[in-house]
Design a protein around this motif. Structure first.
Motif: not given
Length: 141
Positions: A74-78, A33-54
């Motif tokens: 900005s382009d939500p699916a139901p 668990a060394d180093g700096t870690w981030q929480l990474l969220l990946t939108r399944r419908a748009r594989a390239g769209q991610t959000l990161r949090y410390d």
């Protein structure tokens, strides 16, 4: 039934959806668990769209949180799904709960949804006991 070898992952201990945020607490399993870690969220419908949090990491324990308003697309699916990982920039660990004897968490652990505008957000466990987020637009289910 013997204990299977569990792949490295972010073992979820606590999921706290409230006050417009989702707080996640757990342990890093299977890698240092060394180093700096981030929480990474990946939108399944748009594989390239991610959000990161410390992520705050002490020893192998991590804690992070995210505002549900960030999941408004900005382009939500139901129905949208976001997969949750923990990353140090080199390794991506899928968030899940695998080190207990509870199988089929999708039907057992039910978290409350939160609203932000027209969006309803709810953490849930997948059929593989990984943690994801479900976002639904519109009225009640």
């Amino acid at each position: 039934m013997g204990l299977q070898q569990v792949r490295p992952h972010a073992e979820m201990g606590e999921v706290w959806p409230r006050d417009g945020r989702i707080r996640l607490v757990g342990r890093i399993h299977g890698v240092p668990a060394d180093g700096t870690w981030q929480l990474l969220l990946t939108r399944r419908a748009r594989a390239g769209q991610t959000l990161r949090y410390d992520a705050d990491v002490k020893g192998d324990r991590f804690e992070s949180e995210l505002p549900v308003a960030d999941l408004t697309a900005s382009d939500p699916a139901p129905v949208e799904e976001w997969d949750i990982h923990l990353t140090d920039g080199e390794v991506e660990l899928r968030a899940g709960r695998h080190l207990d004897d509870v199988r089929g968490k999708k039907k057992i652990f039910v978290y409350p949804e939160q609203r932000t505008g027209d969006l309803r957000v709810r953490p849930y466990y997948t059929i593989k006991d990984n943690l994801s987020l479900e976002c639904r637009t519109g009225g009640s289910a």
